[in-house]
Enzyme design. Structure first.
Site, PDB file in Angstrom:
ATOM      1  N   GLU A   1       0.802  -1.226   0.000  1.00 15.76           N
ATOM      2  CA  GLU A   1       0.000   0.000   0.000  1.00 15.76           C
ATOM      3  C   GLU A   1       0.836   1.278   0.000  1.00 15.76           C
ATOM      4  O   GLU A   1       0.857   2.029   0.986  1.00 15.76           O
ATOM      5  CB  GLU A   1      -0.958  -0.003   1.201  1.00 15.76           C
TER       6      GLU A   1
ATOM      7  N   GLU B   1      -5.331  -8.659   0.555  1.00 14.96           N
ATOM      8  CA  GLU B   1      -6.050  -8.345   1.798  1.00 14.96           C
ATOM      9  C   GLU B   1      -7.507  -8.061   1.461  1.00 14.96           C
ATOM     10  O   GLU B   1      -7.803  -7.342   0.500  1.00 14.96           O
ATOM     11  CB  GLU B   1      -5.512  -7.067   2.481  1.00 14.96           C
TER      12      GLU B   1
HETATM   13  O1  IFM Z   1      -4.276  -3.282   9.067  1.00  7.34           O
HETATM   14  C1  IFM Z   1      -4.216  -2.757   7.787  1.00  7.34           C
HETATM   15  C2  IFM Z   1      -3.022  -3.323   7.028  1.00  7.34           C
HETATM   16  O2  IFM Z   1      -1.822  -3.117   7.693  1.00  7.34           O
HETATM   17  C3  IFM Z   1      -2.921  -2.668   5.675  1.00  7.34           C
HETATM   18  N1  IFM Z   1      -4.181  -2.724   4.975  1.00  7.34           N
HETATM   19  C4  IFM Z   1      -5.369  -2.327   5.666  1.00  7.34           C
HETATM   20  C5  IFM Z   1      -5.458  -3.052   7.004  1.00  7.34           C
HETATM   21  C6  IFM Z   1      -6.758  -2.642   7.734  1.00  7.34           C
HETATM   22  O3  IFM Z   1      -6.780  -1.275   7.970  1.00  7.34           O
END
Ligand code: IFM
Length: 449
Positions: A166, A355
């Site tokens: 990210e 994710e």
């Molecule tokens: O916890 C975070 C993760 O570290 C990166 N993506 C989003 C998740 C939820 O906010």
């Protein structure tokens, strides 16, 4: 409701990140990172919490891997803590840090689970921040040194590499909004970070190809692809600017399309590029990683720095206050397949969801269980979106749930529970929630509500 059906070779995994789960922050020779420093800043993290102990995965990884195996998970996405490998950011390698990740991967393999390693999930060594951090181009030499050590020391055990997690959050949350470490609020630093994070990704891939290692390498983005709030030209333009500013600014240079023109046209902002940089960034990658949580509507806003702002949604929200928008997930995946088609001369670039998941106000009930129905419905709807886009030809190859465990949710501390496994942070007891069994059943081919 309809049963979820996936290809037999679909990769099922769970995700975590070093600072959020490892703990042992002052053990095993690990150096200080920017989140250690940031969490000491009054008011930066809820109740002054930090990742010193987190889920204690540093000591409890065998138990966590046994749980993954019980759920039928086939891959584990974790991140390597740069300050555990090179505590001072540059220079001396820490053998204890290397040994930890080797033990972790060996245990995963013993249980038939593949190791997917993210090289950077936000725990920058503090020494490098003190030297200027991401806004300073000198970070690139340090990152190159770090990734080469990872390839040399761990390359034989890693089955999939992710360069950066990210970049949007690294640049915007950490350097513009100041809500993540290192907590800057500075537009020039943000734009420099955008470019340097993109460069760091390109350098990591370029160096990787020299090693002869064969595991696939890619990057993980969290694209913002908003819908226009109102069906008007102004809001359609606002949604395009939002996508350019939050998504294309990272994705397009990697895909060989350069920085989005809309950025300079609409905002007069530019990033500090040098000759040859775009070639370095656009190294052919083997897959695209996508983190998706929600979609919001964007509207024109002349007073906002980038001329757009996000508007309220009508959907039910999760404990983060994020609307539940599986339709946006489908739209986004189709858009990504479209813009990445043909990049690097390849017909298509495989996509993995690295994710997806949600925070809920989970509680342990009298029966000792965690009945997280909202998370089950969230997962069902988002997995249904995945199954739908696969039918439409999107090259989606796998899905990692965020997260395996409840963990340190950055500025929210331990108040937001994203895990499919409940963690009692006093005793460190792990209890699979109902959603963990839902995912197990889905992996086994019985994904129905
Ligand atoms: O916890 C975070 C993760 O570290 C990166 N993506 C989003 C998740 C939820 O906010």
């Amino acid at each position: 409701m309809e049963k979820l059906i996936f290809p037999v070779d679909f990769l099922w995994g769970s995700s975590t990140a070093s600072y959020q789960v490892e703990g042992a922050a002052h053990e095993g020779g690990r150096g200080e990172c920017i989140w250690d420093t940031f969490s000491r800043k009054p008011g930066a993290v809820y109740a002054g919490e930090n990742g010193n102990v987190a889920c204690d995965q540093y000591h409890r990884y065998e138990e966590d891997i046994a749980l993954m195996a019980e759920l039928g998970l086939k891959s584990y996405r974790f991140s390597i803590a740069w300050p555990r490998i090179i505590p001072a950011g540059k220079g001396k390698v820490n053998p204890e840090g290397v040994a930890f990740y080797r033990r972790l991967c060996e245990e995963l393999h013993r249980k038939g689970i593949s190791a997917c390693a993210t090289l950077y999930h936000w725990d920058l060594p503090q020494t490098l921040e003190d030297a200027g951090g991401w806004p300073d181009r000198s970070i690139l030499g340090a990152f190159e040194e770090y990734v080469k050590v990872c390839y040399k020391e761990l390359g034989d055990l890693i089955d999939m590499w992710i360069t950066i997690n990210e970049p949007l959050c690294v640049a915007f949350l950490g350097h513009l909004h100041g809500v993540h470490a290192p907590g800057h609020r500075d537009l020039q630093k943000t734009l420099a970070t955008v470019h340097h994070v993109n460069m760091a990704h390109g350098i990591a891939v370029k160096e990787y190809r020299k090693t002869g290692l064969k595991a696939p390498i890619g990057i993980t983005w969290n694209p913002t692809t908003p819908r226009p709030a109102v069906n008007s030209d102004a809001d359609k333009k606002a949604a395009e600017i939002a996508r350019a500013m939050n998504t294309e600014i990272f994705m397009f240079p990697v895909l060989g399309k350069g920085y989005p023109k809309l950025l300079a046209q609409e905002t007069n902002y530019t990033v500090p590029i040098k000759d040859g940089d775009l070639e370095i960034i656009a190294q052919p990658i083997d897959f695209i990683g996508i983190n998706y949580y929600h979609e919001s509507p964007a509207a024109a806003d002349e007073d906002a720095p980038f001329k757009f702002s996000m508007k309220p949604s009508w959907q039910e929200t999760t404990a983060m206050g994020w609307p539940i928008t599986p339709g946006g997930f489908e739209r986004q995946l189709e858009w990504i397949a479209e813009v990445s088609r043909g990049a690097f001369g390849k017909a298509e670039i495989p996509i993995y969801i690295t994710e997806n998941g949600c925070a809920c106000d989970d509680t342990v009930t009298a029966d000792g269980k965690i009945h997280d129905r909202q998370r089950i419905e969230y997962l069902y709807q988002h997995l249904a979106a995945c199954a739908n886009v696969i039918k439409k030809g999107v090259p989606l190859k796998g899905y990692y749930v965020w997260s395996l465990l409840d963990n340190f949710e950055w500025a929210f501390g331990y108040t937001k529970r994203f895990g499919i496994i409940y963690v009692d942070f006093k005793t460190m007891k792990r209890t699979p929630k109902d959603s963990a069994y839902f995912l197990r059943d889905t992996i086994a081919g019985y994904g129905e509500l």
